[in-house]
Design a protein around this motif. Structure first.
Motif, mmCIF file in Angstrom:
data_model
loop_
_atom_site.group_PDB
_atom_site.id
_atom_site.type_symbol
_atom_site.label_atom_id
_atom_site.label_comp_id
_atom_site.label_asym_id
_atom_site.label_seq_id
_atom_site.Cartn_x
_atom_site.Cartn_y
_atom_site.Cartn_z
ATOM 1 N N ALA A 1 0.658 -8.061 -52.899
ATOM 2 C CA ALA A 1 1.422 -7.381 -53.955
ATOM 3 C C ALA A 1 2.388 -6.367 -53.341
ATOM 4 C CB ALA A 1 0.475 -6.674 -54.914
ATOM 5 N N ILE B 1 5.596 -1.420 -57.107
ATOM 6 C CA ILE B 1 4.666 -1.056 -58.175
ATOM 7 C C ILE B 1 4.576 0.459 -58.309
ATOM 8 C CG2 ILE B 1 2.243 -1.135 -58.887
ATOM 9 C CD1 ILE B 1 2.178 -3.960 -57.553
ATOM 10 N N LEU C 1 -4.794 -6.094 -57.912
ATOM 11 C CA LEU C 1 -3.617 -6.703 -57.296
ATOM 12 C C LEU C 1 -4.016 -7.777 -56.286
ATOM 13 C CD1 LEU C 1 -1.679 -3.411 -56.521
ATOM 14 C CD2 LEU C 1 -1.369 -4.922 -58.485
#
Length: 80
Positions: free
Chosen positions: A11, A16, A7
């Motif tokens: 991020a 996620i 990542l």
């Protein structure tokens, strides 16, 4: 079996994590950096995570967000 994802520094880890934990067959999600593995509890309780979540909520309230489409999700997970 393991899956490794690299990542970028900025991020959206919370998104996620939520996305991955909704997929059938995902047993756990871990984040590691330079030989250090962080549990989600460590991440969620960190000062940095709190700031990222605060910024994300502020962006959403101000209308700065992007809706995900099925095409984008297919691209993320390399579906053909």
């Amino acid at each position: 079996m393991e899956l490794t994802i690299q990542l970028e520094d900025h991020a959206d880890l919370a998104f996620i994590k939520k996305l991955l934990t909704q997929i059938k067959g995902i047993k756990s999600v871990q984040v590691s950096e330079e030989d250090k593995t962080y549990s989600w509890e460590e991440i969620e309780n960190s000062e940095y995570f709190g700031k990222v979540m605060e910024q994300s909520e502020g962006d959403y309230k101000n209308g700065n967000y992007q809706e995900l489409t099925d095409d984008l999700l297919d691209q993320i997970f390399d579906k053909k």
